[in-house]
Design an enzyme around this catalytic site. Structure first.
Site, PDB file in Angstrom:
ATOM      1  N   GLY A   9      27.683 -26.301 -91.067  1.00 30.57           N
ATOM      2  CA  GLY A   9      27.309 -26.445 -89.656  1.00 30.57           C
ATOM      3  C   GLY A   9      26.757 -27.828 -89.351  1.00 30.57           C
ATOM      4  O   GLY A   9      26.660 -28.684 -90.235  1.00 30.57           O
ATOM      5  N   ILE A  33      30.605 -19.678 -94.637  1.00 31.80           N
ATOM      6  CA  ILE A  33      31.764 -18.761 -94.602  1.00 31.80           C
ATOM      7  C   ILE A  33      33.069 -19.555 -94.587  1.00 31.80           C
ATOM      8  O   ILE A  33      34.145 -18.982 -94.762  1.00 31.80           O
ATOM      9  CB  ILE A  33      31.738 -17.840 -93.355  1.00 31.80           C
ATOM     10  CG1 ILE A  33      31.477 -18.641 -92.079  1.00 31.80           C
ATOM     11  CG2 ILE A  33      30.750 -16.712 -93.538  1.00 31.80           C
ATOM     12  CD1 ILE A  33      31.785 -17.883 -90.823  1.00 31.80           C
ATOM     13  N   ARG A  34      32.969 -20.871 -94.348  1.00 28.68           N
ATOM     14  CA  ARG A  34      34.178 -21.703 -94.431  1.00 28.68           C
ATOM     15  C   ARG A  34      33.753 -23.017 -95.082  1.00 28.68           C
ATOM     16  O   ARG A  34      32.570 -23.346 -95.088  1.00 28.68           O
ATOM     17  CB  ARG A  34      34.754 -21.963 -93.035  1.00 28.68           C
ATOM     18  CG  ARG A  34      33.827 -22.791 -92.169  1.00 28.68           C
ATOM     19  CD  ARG A  34      34.328 -22.965 -90.738  1.00 28.68           C
ATOM     20  NE  ARG A  34      33.364 -23.718 -89.978  1.00 28.68           N
ATOM     21  CZ  ARG A  34      32.227 -23.196 -89.504  1.00 28.68           C
ATOM     22  NH1 ARG A  34      31.968 -21.917 -89.721  1.00 28.68           N
ATOM     23  NH2 ARG A  34      31.362 -23.921 -88.842  1.00 28.68           N
ATOM     24  N   TYR A 140      20.565 -15.849 -77.977  1.00 30.33           N
ATOM     25  CA  TYR A 140      20.155 -16.771 -79.052  1.00 30.33           C
ATOM     26  C   TYR A 140      18.625 -16.870 -79.083  1.00 30.33           C
ATOM     27  O   TYR A 140      18.000 -16.751 -80.141  1.00 30.33           O
ATOM     28  CB  TYR A 140      20.774 -18.133 -78.772  1.00 30.33           C
ATOM     29  CG  TYR A 140      20.400 -19.225 -79.726  1.00 30.33           C
ATOM     30  CD1 TYR A 140      19.555 -20.254 -79.326  1.00 30.33           C
ATOM     31  CD2 TYR A 140      20.914 -19.246 -81.021  1.00 30.33           C
ATOM     32  CE1 TYR A 140      19.224 -21.273 -80.202  1.00 30.33           C
ATOM     33  CE2 TYR A 140      20.577 -20.273 -81.890  1.00 30.33           C
ATOM     34  CZ  TYR A 140      19.739 -21.288 -81.471  1.00 30.33           C
ATOM     35  OH  TYR A 140      19.399 -22.301 -82.335  1.00 30.33           O
ATOM     36  N   LYS A 144      15.931 -15.766 -81.935  1.00 28.23           N
ATOM     37  CA  LYS A 144      15.023 -16.750 -82.538  1.00 28.23           C
ATOM     38  C   LYS A 144      13.562 -16.309 -82.394  1.00 28.23           C
ATOM     39  O   LYS A 144      12.770 -16.426 -83.323  1.00 28.23           O
ATOM     40  CB  LYS A 144      15.231 -18.126 -81.920  1.00 28.23           C
ATOM     41  CG  LYS A 144      16.525 -18.807 -82.362  1.00 28.23           C
ATOM     42  CD  LYS A 144      16.551 -19.039 -83.859  1.00 28.23           C
ATOM     43  CE  LYS A 144      17.811 -19.762 -84.295  1.00 28.23           C
ATOM     44  NZ  LYS A 144      17.884 -19.909 -85.774  1.00 28.23           N
ATOM     45  N   ILE A 170      19.648 -31.045 -81.002  1.00 28.73           N
ATOM     46  CA  ILE A 170      19.808 -32.038 -82.054  1.00 28.73           C
ATOM     47  C   ILE A 170      21.123 -32.782 -81.869  1.00 28.73           C
ATOM     48  O   ILE A 170      22.192 -32.183 -81.711  1.00 28.73           O
ATOM     49  CB  ILE A 170      19.710 -31.387 -83.438  1.00 28.73           C
ATOM     50  CG1 ILE A 170      18.279 -30.862 -83.609  1.00 28.73           C
ATOM     51  CG2 ILE A 170      20.064 -32.379 -84.550  1.00 28.73           C
ATOM     52  CD1 ILE A 170      17.992 -30.208 -84.917  1.00 28.73           C
TER      53      ILE A 170
HETATM   54  C1  VAH Z   1      21.825 -24.792 -78.737  1.00 23.44           C
HETATM   55  N1  VAH Z   1      21.634 -26.767 -80.142  1.00 23.44           N
HETATM   56  O1  VAH Z   1      22.145 -25.535 -77.839  1.00 23.44           O
HETATM   57  C2  VAH Z   1      21.142 -25.416 -79.951  1.00 23.44           C
HETATM   58  C3  VAH Z   1      19.660 -25.480 -79.759  1.00 23.44           C
HETATM   59  C4  VAH Z   1      17.789 -25.976 -78.219  1.00 23.44           C
HETATM   60  C5  VAH Z   1      19.255 -25.878 -78.360  1.00 23.44           C
HETATM   61  O2  VAH Z   1      19.054 -24.307 -80.126  1.00 23.44           O
HETATM   62  O3  VAH Z   1      22.024 -23.629 -78.696  1.00 23.44           O
END
Ligand code: VAH
Length: 313
Positions: A9, A33-34, A140, A144, A170
């Site tokens: 990743g 996985i790849r 997401y 988290k 990032i």
């Molecule tokens: C996303 N790069 O965009 C990730 C990150 C804060 C963003 O968790 O989902």
């Protein structure tokens, strides 16, 4: 010996290379996985592992005598909105598998990335504090924030040494964008060099907390090398470096590529971005384990454009 789950990743790729520099190529086992990029595949051991498969992770730990695991496998915000159940399963079952292995003393130290996505529309958007309201409105973010509470639970109840950082967006140039909302700021550089134009899926004044990959990798290693007693936050440390809008990053790119043009066509990811903070207070990380970032928007843009031009020529 370190095992990196999710080494193919965006973060896993660069973290693997940095860890191999630090500990030696054969002491860092990359897995995903790849297959990973050529650099990771060529520089040390690689295993195909589904990060939710506890048995295979344990077999790999035994095969290589692993004592630290960095779990970078996850489905990011935009992709997770398209397949909520799969995102929840991957993001949670991989974490619980690794935490259980650590509880059973198969792993001494665990790194698991959290995200500014744990914050939602009710969180203060400016200088978001370490401890504040966390009502995420994305799958997401839900995974988290849940993961953070699990990390804290395994630390408090079983003494598992798990450490976590709430990464901002990032930005990197070595891997293509991977389904994140902040990935517009990765894609923009590739498109600027290739086509001198970019259609942005966020509106021009969308301010988000961001960080250059090398700062994120350094922070991760610095946290993992800190003395356990200095790691006072066991759910997830706020981590910050810079913040910018699509308009601001486009202006910075134009200093290098004057003909570069940006247009805006916000899509479903605008709603995700609007639910996140604009700037983060990471003073606790700076105090507890002496964190400080190095790259501002100007320096990051120079570094990325310099490296992408080198590949192009
Ligand atoms: C996303 N790069 O965009 C990730 C990150 C804060 C963003 O968790 O989902």
């Amino acid at each position: 010996i370190v095992l990196v789950l999710g080494a193919s990743g965006q973060i896993g790729t660069e973290l693997t290379q940095r860890l191999r520099l630090l500990y030696g190529n054969d002491n860092v086992i990359a897995s995903d996985i790849r297959e990973a990029n050529a650099e990771v595949m060529a520089s040390g051991p690689f295993e195909i592992i589904d990060a939710t498969d506890k048995e295979t992770i344990l077999a790999t730990i035994k095969k290589y005598n692993v004592n630290q695991v960095y779990l970078l496998a996850a489905m990011l915000s935009a992709t997770a909105e398209k397949m909520p159940q799969k995102a929840w399963d991957l993001n949670m079952n991989s974490l619980l598998a690794v935490l259980d292995l650590a509880k059973d003393k198969h792993i001494e130290k665990v790194y698991w990335p959290s995200s500014i996505a744990v914050f939602g529309p009710t969180t203060p958007k400016e200088n978001t504090p370490q401890k504040t309201i966390m009502e995420p409105s994305t799958v997401y973010g839900i995974s988290k924030v849940s993961g953070e509470f699990w990390c804290n639970y395994y630390y408090e109840k079983y003494g598992v040494d798990v450490r976590s950082l709430r990464y901002p967006g990032i930005i990197s140039w070595k891997t293509k964008p991977g389904g994140g909302t902040t990935d517009y700021a990765v894609d923009i550089y590739f498109k600027a060099l290739k086509e001198e134009k970019y259609e942005c899926f966020l509106s021009e004044n969308t301010r988000l907390p961001m960080m250059y990959m090398s700062d994120a990798v350094e922070a991760t290693i610095k946290l993992m090398q800190a003395d356990s007693k200095d790691v006072k936050i066991r759910n997830g440390y706020n981590l910050a470096a810079i913040d910018f809008t699509p308009k601001e990053i486009a202006l910075e790119i134009k200093k290098h590529i004057p003909e570069f043009e940006i247009t805006y066509k916000p899509d479903f990811r605008q709603q995700i971005a609007d639910s996140w903070p604009q700037t983060i207070d990471d003073s606790q990380a700076r105090k507890d384990w002496n964190w400080k970032h190095k790259f501002d928007l100007k320096a990051m843009t120079e570094d990325i454009i310099f490296n992408l031009q080198k590949i192009k020529n």
